[in-house]
Design an enzyme around this catalytic site. Structure first.
Site, short mmCIF file in Angstrom:
data_model
loop_
_atom_site.label_atom_id
_atom_site.label_comp_id
_atom_site.label_asym_id
_atom_site.label_seq_id
_atom_site.Cartn_x
_atom_site.Cartn_y
_atom_site.Cartn_z
N ILE A 192 1.03 -1.25 -0.10
CA ILE A 192 0.09 -0.16 0.10
C ILE A 192 0.64 1.29 -0.08
O ILE A 192 0.59 2.25 -0.69
CB ILE A 192 -0.93 -0.05 1.19
N GLU A 211 10.96 2.84 6.27
CA GLU A 211 10.57 1.32 6.63
C GLU A 211 11.32 0.55 7.54
O GLU A 211 12.54 0.97 7.50
CB GLU A 211 10.83 0.30 5.15
N ALA A 276 0.98 3.55 6.60
CA ALA A 276 0.66 2.17 5.82
C ALA A 276 1.45 0.97 6.50
O ALA A 276 2.25 0.40 5.66
CB ALA A 276 0.85 2.37 4.24
N GLY A 278 0.37 -1.96 7.52
CA GLY A 278 -0.34 -3.21 7.31
C GLY A 278 -1.87 -3.04 8.00
O GLY A 278 -2.15 -2.09 8.41
N ASP A 318 -10.09 -11.11 4.44
CA ASP A 318 -9.15 -10.72 5.54
C ASP A 318 -9.12 -10.89 7.03
O ASP A 318 -8.41 -10.76 7.92
CB ASP A 318 -9.19 -9.17 5.26
N HIS A 450 4.14 -13.76 -31.05
CA HIS A 450 5.20 -12.60 -31.15
C HIS A 450 4.82 -11.48 -31.80
O HIS A 450 3.78 -11.63 -32.71
CB HIS A 450 6.40 -13.38 -32.02
P1 FAD Z 1 -13.48 -5.97 3.01
O1 FAD Z 1 -13.10 -5.65 1.70
O2 FAD Z 1 -12.62 -5.11 4.07
O3 FAD Z 1 -15.04 -6.00 3.34
C1 FAD Z 1 -15.57 -6.13 4.80
C2 FAD Z 1 -16.97 -5.47 4.48
O4 FAD Z 1 -17.49 -6.01 5.72
C3 FAD Z 1 -16.75 -4.05 4.91
O5 FAD Z 1 -17.56 -3.21 3.84
C4 FAD Z 1 -16.98 -3.60 6.13
O6 FAD Z 1 -17.74 -2.39 6.26
C5 FAD Z 1 -18.05 -4.88 6.31
N1 FAD Z 1 -18.20 -5.11 7.67
C6 FAD Z 1 -17.63 -5.47 8.80
N2 FAD Z 1 -18.24 -5.79 9.79
C7 FAD Z 1 -19.40 -5.87 9.61
C8 FAD Z 1 -20.73 -6.03 10.28
N3 FAD Z 1 -20.43 -6.41 11.48
N4 FAD Z 1 -21.59 -5.85 9.70
C9 FAD Z 1 -21.85 -5.49 8.52
N5 FAD Z 1 -20.86 -5.23 7.70
C10 FAD Z 1 -19.64 -5.27 8.14
N6 FAD Z 1 -6.18 -6.56 -2.69
C11 FAD Z 1 -5.91 -7.25 -4.04
O7 FAD Z 1 -6.00 -8.30 -4.40
N7 FAD Z 1 -5.49 -6.20 -4.84
C12 FAD Z 1 -5.10 -5.07 -4.75
O8 FAD Z 1 -4.78 -4.17 -5.94
C13 FAD Z 1 -5.35 -4.52 -3.49
N8 FAD Z 1 -4.93 -3.04 -3.13
C14 FAD Z 1 -5.33 -2.49 -2.04
C15 FAD Z 1 -5.19 -1.19 -1.90
C16 FAD Z 1 -5.28 -0.62 -0.48
C17 FAD Z 1 -5.06 0.80 -0.67
C18 FAD Z 1 -6.13 -1.33 0.35
C19 FAD Z 1 -6.27 -0.76 1.67
C20 FAD Z 1 -6.17 -2.68 0.25
C21 FAD Z 1 -5.91 -3.35 -1.03
N9 FAD Z 1 -6.12 -4.74 -1.45
C22 FAD Z 1 -5.96 -5.15 -2.32
C23 FAD Z 1 -6.53 -5.69 -0.29
C24 FAD Z 1 -8.10 -5.90 -0.52
O9 FAD Z 1 -8.79 -4.63 -0.25
C25 FAD Z 1 -8.61 -6.89 0.73
O10 FAD Z 1 -7.75 -8.05 0.55
C26 FAD Z 1 -10.07 -7.14 0.43
O11 FAD Z 1 -10.87 -5.99 0.41
C27 FAD Z 1 -10.53 -8.22 1.63
O12 FAD Z 1 -11.92 -8.42 1.10
P2 FAD Z 1 -12.76 -8.80 2.62
O13 FAD Z 1 -14.39 -8.95 1.80
O14 FAD Z 1 -12.34 -9.96 3.35
O15 FAD Z 1 -12.80 -7.61 3.29
P1 AMP Z 2 2.50 -4.30 4.31
O1 AMP Z 2 2.26 -5.45 5.24
O2 AMP Z 2 2.65 -4.74 2.84
O3 AMP Z 2 1.25 -3.55 4.35
O4 AMP Z 2 3.68 -3.32 4.74
C1 AMP Z 2 3.88 -2.73 5.83
C2 AMP Z 2 5.18 -2.24 6.28
O5 AMP Z 2 5.49 -1.60 7.19
C3 AMP Z 2 5.94 -3.62 6.51
O6 AMP Z 2 7.14 -3.66 5.70
C4 AMP Z 2 6.76 -3.28 7.98
O7 AMP Z 2 7.85 -3.37 8.16
C5 AMP Z 2 6.60 -1.55 7.96
N1 AMP Z 2 6.31 -1.04 9.35
C6 AMP Z 2 5.63 -1.43 10.35
N2 AMP Z 2 5.72 -0.50 11.29
C7 AMP Z 2 6.53 0.34 11.12
C8 AMP Z 2 7.24 1.46 11.78
N3 AMP Z 2 6.86 1.81 13.08
N4 AMP Z 2 8.22 2.13 11.05
C9 AMP Z 2 8.71 2.03 9.91
N5 AMP Z 2 8.04 0.86 9.12
C10 AMP Z 2 6.82 0.12 9.91
#
Ligand code: FAD
Ligand code: AMP
Length: 473
Positions: A192, A211, A276, A278, A318, A450
């Site tokens: 991210i 980092e 960012a 994690g 997730d 190609h």
């Molecule tokens: P989520 O997408 O988090 O969805 C969960 C949903 O449940 C949310 O809408 C939340 O509000 C809702 N919710 C939670 N608790 C409740 C409740 N009790 N009642 C009702 N609703 C609820 N992944 C990729 O594969 N490719 C990418 O390019 C990528 N880019 C990313 C970029 C960014 C900036 C970020 C932050 C993440 C990115 N990811 C990417 C990760 C990806 O977004 C997540 O892995 C994915 O969204 C997970 O899906 P999920 O359905 O498990 O959870």
């Molecule tokens: P990702 O898991 O891909 O979202 O990456 C998060 C990154 O943040 C990892 O590479 C971690 O090592 C880094 N990170 C976590 N905590 C800190 C911190 N306090 N300062 C700098 N980097 C961090």
């Protein structure tokens, strides 16, 4: 009286909405509860991915890439534009339109599949009773035969560095800056941090990634990470490894960040700070005396088939173990819906592709060379640079390489690693090959069109056996 469902999905992100669609396709009476609302305050299913993750980040990456290429690459093609400029409001508006189109599309899919969609917060009680606190007010009671928990994740907050959504922001804030910050600090050089750091760097921000770890992109193969680091440096992204951020405070419209670096404590100043570091599983308000166990990292504990410890309660995406990637959650959703319907649902966690949408893109599947060495597995490596492909040169995008790792005995592909243009698409071929237990020889014998970038995959597979055509072996 509670409304009865075969399947109630809590969470409408890529894990939950896909699970709901597959369950409905299989004839199960299905509900999906999602609490998210969009920027306009209207229901917006699609979770992190569609609203504030995968899709909006890619929209901004594409806009900013056009702008960057216009300034730095078009001249080579003989194209010149005087004083190019970018209107950040238009760029963000375009991104918002794409998000709205997709979240609206999910609501249509819910309708088309006769899925009951509730915009509100779902809570699981005993015996698979689910209550929904509706966003519009009021409460709805549901009773399910099966419940799929898909509540997703939220950004990790560093203790002492609270988000204020103006100066110290998470991904959501960094997708919505109303102007390009002059100096942007990014804590964490992970997926991210690199993607969003790239967006604002391409638009002219001075971006410094801090980092904590000593190695860059430790999860990726070392050759790929090294090449990517070189390219990012050329683009002006400053990546400071071994820099643990200790504190950050806002004063006079500036963010002061204290890092514990190689040379001791150091203070840096930024206009904005993106944290960012994690994401963590999110289960707030989800489980009320339902008896569902969490693991030591707060994730919903599941077995190999995404069953929780409570009969008929499943969890995906997730919120459970495994990579936090949209496609991983979606495939778990499909597998669980199929298992509920009595079909043999399955997902192979060993062949999940990873992609980082920087420029060059980075993508991989399977093991890295370091992982194979650590596991004592004998392997052979083949590689091929895009600089030796006609298509890469014609595109003016010939940076990077493909690397294939194959078992020394059986020749089975154990890992594929790509840094370069369209790596996100090229990796698909390697995933298919691995999923079919293919060998480097199999890839080598497949005819590749190609001129294409996929010829680099072909040549890397040939190079495993030291018979690449367009490079010295
Ligand atoms: P989520 O997408 O988090 O969805 C969960 C949903 O449940 C949310 O809408 C939340 O509000 C809702 N919710 C939670 N608790 C409740 C409740 N009790 N009642 C009702 N609703 C609820 N992944 C990729 O594969 N490719 C990418 O390019 C990528 N880019 C990313 C970029 C960014 C900036 C970020 C932050 C993440 C990115 N990811 C990417 C990760 C990806 O977004 C997540 O892995 C994915 O969204 C997970 O899906 P999920 O359905 O498990 O959870
Ligand atoms: P990702 O898991 O891909 O979202 O990456 C998060 C990154 O943040 C990892 O590479 C971690 O090592 C880094 N990170 C976590 N905590 C800190 C911190 N306090 N300062 C700098 N980097 C961090």
């Amino acid at each position: 009286m509670a409304e009865q469902f075969d399947v109630v999905v809590i969470g409408g992100g890529p894990a939950g909405y896909v699970a709901a669609i597959r369950a409905a396709q299989l004839g199960l009476k299905t509900a999906c509860i999602d609490k998210h609302t969009g920027k306009d305050g209207k229901p917006a299913p699609g979770g992190t991915c569609l609203n504030v993750g995968c899709i909006p980040s890619k929209a901004l990456l594409d806009s900013s890439k056009h702008f960057h290429h216009l300034q730095h690459q078009y001249a080579d093609h003989g194209i010149s534009v005087k004083n190019p400029s970018i209107d950040v409001t238009t760029m963000i508006g375009r991104k918002d339109k794409i998000v709205k189109q997709l979240t609206g599309g999910i609501q249509q899919l819910f309708k088309a599949n006769k899925i009951s969609y509730f915009n509100g917060t779902g809570t699981l009680h005993r015996d698979k009773a689910v209550s929904v606190a509706l966003n519009d007010g009021g409460e709805q009671q549901l009773q399910a035969k099966h419940v799929i928990l898909a509540s997703g994740s939220v950004p990790i907050e560093i203790p002492g560095i609270p988000y204020d959504n103006e100066y110290i922001v998470d991904n959501e804030g960094a997708l919505d800056f109303d102007h390009t910050p002059k100096r942007l600090g990014v804590i964490g050089a992970g997926v991210i941090g690199l993607e969003l750091g790239s967006v604002w760097s391409r638009l002219g921000a001075e971006v410094v990634l801090l980092e904590a770890l000593p190695d860059f992109l430790a999860a990726a193969d070392i050759d790929i990470a090294r090449q990517a680091a070189r390219e990012f440096k050329k683009q002006g992204l400053e990546i400071r490894l071994g820099s643990l951020v200790k504190r950050a405070t806002v004063s006079d419209g500036q963010v002061l960040v204290v890092i514990d670096g190689k040379d001791g404590e150091e203070q840096l100043t930024f206009d904005k700070l993106l944290v960012a570091v994690g994401r963590k599983a999110y289960t707030d308000g989800l489980l009320d005396e339902a008896g569902v166990e969490l693991d030591d990292r707060g994730r919903i504990r599941v077995d190999g088939h995404n069953r929780t410890n409570v009969d008929g309660v499943w969890a995906i995406g997730d919120a459970v173990r495994g990579p936090m990637l949209a496609h991983k959650g979606s495939e778990e959703g499909i597998a669980v819906a199929e298992l509920i319907a009595g079909l043999p649902g399955h997902i192979n966690l060993d062949t999940i592709p990873w992609v980082i949408y920087t420029d060059p893109e980075i993508a991989w599947v399977g093991k890295t060379e370091a992982e194979l060495k650590a596991a004592g597995i004998e392997y052979r490596a083949g590689s091929f640079p895009f600089a030796a492909t006609g298509r890469g040169l014609a595109m003016g995008d010939a940076v990077g390489m493909v690397k294939i790792l194959a078992d020394a005995g059986s020749d089975a592909i154990l890992g594929a690693h790509i840094v370069g243009a369209n790596a996100s698409e090229l990796i698909a071929e390697c995933v298919v090959a691995m999923e079919f237990h293919g060998s480097a020889e199999d890839l080598a014998r497949i005819v590749h069109a190609h001129p294409t970038l996929s010829e680099a995959v072909h040549e890397a597979a040939l190079h495993v056996d030291r018979r690449a055509i367009h490079r010295a072996n």
